[in-house]
Design a protein around this motif. Structure first.
Motif, short mmCIF file in Angstrom:
data_model
loop_
_atom_site.label_atom_id
_atom_site.label_comp_id
_atom_site.label_asym_id
_atom_site.label_seq_id
_atom_site.Cartn_x
_atom_site.Cartn_y
_atom_site.Cartn_z
N ARG A 1 0.84 -1.22 0.00
CA ARG A 1 0.00 0.00 0.00
C ARG A 1 0.86 1.25 0.00
NH1 ARG A 1 -3.78 -0.74 5.01
NH2 ARG A 1 -1.89 -1.78 5.71
N MET A 2 1.84 1.31 0.89
CA MET A 2 2.70 2.50 0.93
C MET A 2 3.61 2.56 -0.30
SD MET A 2 1.98 4.52 3.24
CE MET A 2 3.30 5.57 2.69
N VAL B 1 13.64 -7.77 5.93
CA VAL B 1 14.47 -7.52 4.74
C VAL B 1 15.52 -6.44 4.98
CG1 VAL B 1 12.48 -8.05 3.28
CG2 VAL B 1 13.11 -5.69 3.60
N GLY C 1 11.01 3.48 6.11
CA GLY C 1 9.70 3.78 6.69
C GLY C 1 9.08 2.61 7.42
N THR D 1 7.96 -0.08 9.99
CA THR D 1 7.86 0.03 11.45
C THR D 1 7.94 -1.35 12.11
OG1 THR D 1 5.46 -0.13 11.37
CG2 THR D 1 6.40 2.08 11.27
N ALA E 1 12.14 6.78 10.11
CA ALA E 1 11.08 7.44 10.89
C ALA E 1 9.80 6.61 10.83
CB ALA E 1 10.81 8.83 10.35
N MET F 1 6.20 9.41 8.77
CA MET F 1 6.88 10.37 7.89
C MET F 1 6.01 11.56 7.51
SD MET F 1 9.61 8.51 5.69
CE MET F 1 10.73 7.39 6.52
N ARG G 1 -3.33 8.48 3.60
CA ARG G 1 -1.96 7.97 3.71
C ARG G 1 -0.98 8.65 2.76
NH1 ARG G 1 -1.80 2.54 6.08
NH2 ARG G 1 -0.20 1.93 4.63
P1 NAD Z 1 1.84 -3.70 2.93
O1 NAD Z 1 1.69 -5.03 3.58
O2 NAD Z 1 0.75 -3.19 2.06
O3 NAD Z 1 3.18 -3.68 2.06
C1 NAD Z 1 4.38 -4.29 2.43
C2 NAD Z 1 4.98 -4.86 1.19
O4 NAD Z 1 6.27 -5.40 1.46
C3 NAD Z 1 4.12 -6.03 0.62
O5 NAD Z 1 3.77 -5.75 -0.72
C4 NAD Z 1 5.07 -7.21 0.70
O6 NAD Z 1 4.89 -8.08 -0.42
C5 NAD Z 1 6.43 -6.51 0.64
N1 NAD Z 1 7.49 -7.40 1.05
C6 NAD Z 1 7.46 -8.41 1.94
N2 NAD Z 1 8.64 -9.05 1.97
C7 NAD Z 1 9.44 -8.40 1.09
C8 NAD Z 1 10.77 -8.60 0.64
N3 NAD Z 1 11.49 -9.62 1.11
N4 NAD Z 1 11.28 -7.75 -0.27
C9 NAD Z 1 10.55 -6.76 -0.77
N5 NAD Z 1 9.26 -6.53 -0.41
C10 NAD Z 1 8.72 -7.34 0.51
O7 NAD Z 1 2.16 -2.67 4.12
P2 NAD Z 1 2.14 -1.08 4.08
O8 NAD Z 1 0.87 -0.60 4.65
O9 NAD Z 1 2.58 -0.59 2.75
O10 NAD Z 1 3.27 -0.77 5.17
C11 NAD Z 1 4.59 -1.18 5.00
C12 NAD Z 1 5.39 -0.76 6.22
O11 NAD Z 1 5.44 0.67 6.32
C13 NAD Z 1 4.79 -1.24 7.55
O12 NAD Z 1 5.86 -1.55 8.43
C14 NAD Z 1 4.03 -0.02 8.04
O13 NAD Z 1 3.82 -0.02 9.43
C15 NAD Z 1 4.98 1.06 7.61
N6 NAD Z 1 4.39 2.39 7.52
C16 NAD Z 1 5.20 3.42 7.84
C17 NAD Z 1 4.77 4.73 7.71
C18 NAD Z 1 5.71 5.84 8.00
O14 NAD Z 1 5.31 7.02 7.92
N7 NAD Z 1 6.95 5.56 8.34
C19 NAD Z 1 3.48 4.99 7.24
C20 NAD Z 1 2.65 3.91 6.90
C21 NAD Z 1 3.13 2.60 7.03
#
Ligand code: NAD
Length: 262
Positions: free
Chosen positions: A7-8, A75, A93, A95, A117, A120, A230
């Protein structure tokens, strides 16, 4: 972009393409992801950009590029080692990091600049600064309380952002984190001087609201942040990517406060 199919990741692909002077050089997902081979722009809903989703970060993270990560903690050690070896700055990013990932960030920070962070969004990080300043300036005559409101599906409470706000308030006032009170009920007696109350409300489709109250005997100050969607995280990540790759940026581990203030 590491986690490009998530999603992100998809929001970041879109934000990068729409940011002046930025582009997506590579889009990486996990082995076995059914979206491998699809165009990352099409997956992000912005049309074909000629950058397919691949599984090997090493193929696309070449010198001169920035690693932007929103994936999973496991990863990070390998990805950060690669970024350090190839002298690529990084924006992390993801968490839920534990000791091995934190150590990997510190270690990469010896070779390249790394921004890490858990939130973000630019506005939230400005609010973090404002509440620290208010806590210090208003002083102990003002009781500090936090109220957060999120949509009905949210799994955790209080939110990670509310927890971080409570820590910031405690640190700004020199209070122990033990004074953070996450819920009150029953015959609790008078409020303690060192308390920081955190209350969580849930309902509807609210993306996220945080209100920090400084309550004195003659006046009250409220600082409120309301998240729209988001995209604010992706926009913050792009700002961090631009900052971390600025010419002359020195190796180190940086926060969004650094990105916003220097
Ligand atoms: P998500 O589950 O939609 O996406 C995560 C992606 O990572 C998935 O597509 C998954 O297939 C991929 N992935 C898994 N293993 C992998 C690998 N070995 N290599 C490459 N890609 C791999 O989750 P999301 O909502 O996009 O969130 C991702 C992370 O970002 C979470 O930890 C979330 O808490 C964090 N987040 C941080 C912020 C911020 O501001 N820092 C904001 C929102 C979400």
């Amino acid at each position: 972009m590491l986690g490009a199919a998530g999603r992100m990741g998809r929001l970041c692909v879109r934000a990068a393409v729409q940011s002046a002077g930025m582009s997506v050089a590579g889009a990486v997902t996990r082995e076995g992801d059914p979206r491998v081979g699809e165009d990352s722009g099409e997956l992000a809903g912005i049309g074909f950009i000629g950058v397919p989703i691949v599984t090997d970060l090493g193929e696309v993270l070449t010198p001169g590029r920035v690693l932007v990560d929103f994936s999973v903690p496991a990863v990070l050690p390998a990805a950060l080692r690669l970024a350090a070896e190839r002298r690529c700055p990084a924006v992390i990013g993801t968490t839920g990091l534990k000791a091995p990932e934190r150590a990997a960030i510190e270690s990469a920070g010896e070779a390249v600049p790394v921004v890490a962070a858990p939130n973000m969004a630019v506005g939230v990080n400005v609010v973090f600064n404002l509440i620290a300043r208010a806590a210090r300036s208003l002083g102990p005559g003002f009781d500090m309380e936090i109220v957060e409101l999120h949509h009905r599906r949210k799994k955790d409470a209080p939110s990670g952002t509310a927890e971080r706000m409570a820590e910031i308030l405690a640190e700004a006032r020199g209070l122990s984190h033990d004074g953070i009170v996450r819920a009150r009920e029953g015959l609790i007696g008078p409020r303690g001087d060192g308390e920081i109350g955190v209350a969580a409300l849930r309902g509807g489709e609210v993306v996220g609201e945080h209100t920090v109250l400084f309550i004195g005997s003659t006046e009250r100050v409220e600082i409120i942040h309301r998240a729209g969607n988001r995209d604010s995280f992706a926009e913050g990540a792009m700002r961090a990517a631009r900052w971390v790759s600025a010419p002359g940026r020195r190796p180190g581990v940086y926060s969004m406060q650094d990105v916003l203030e220097t």
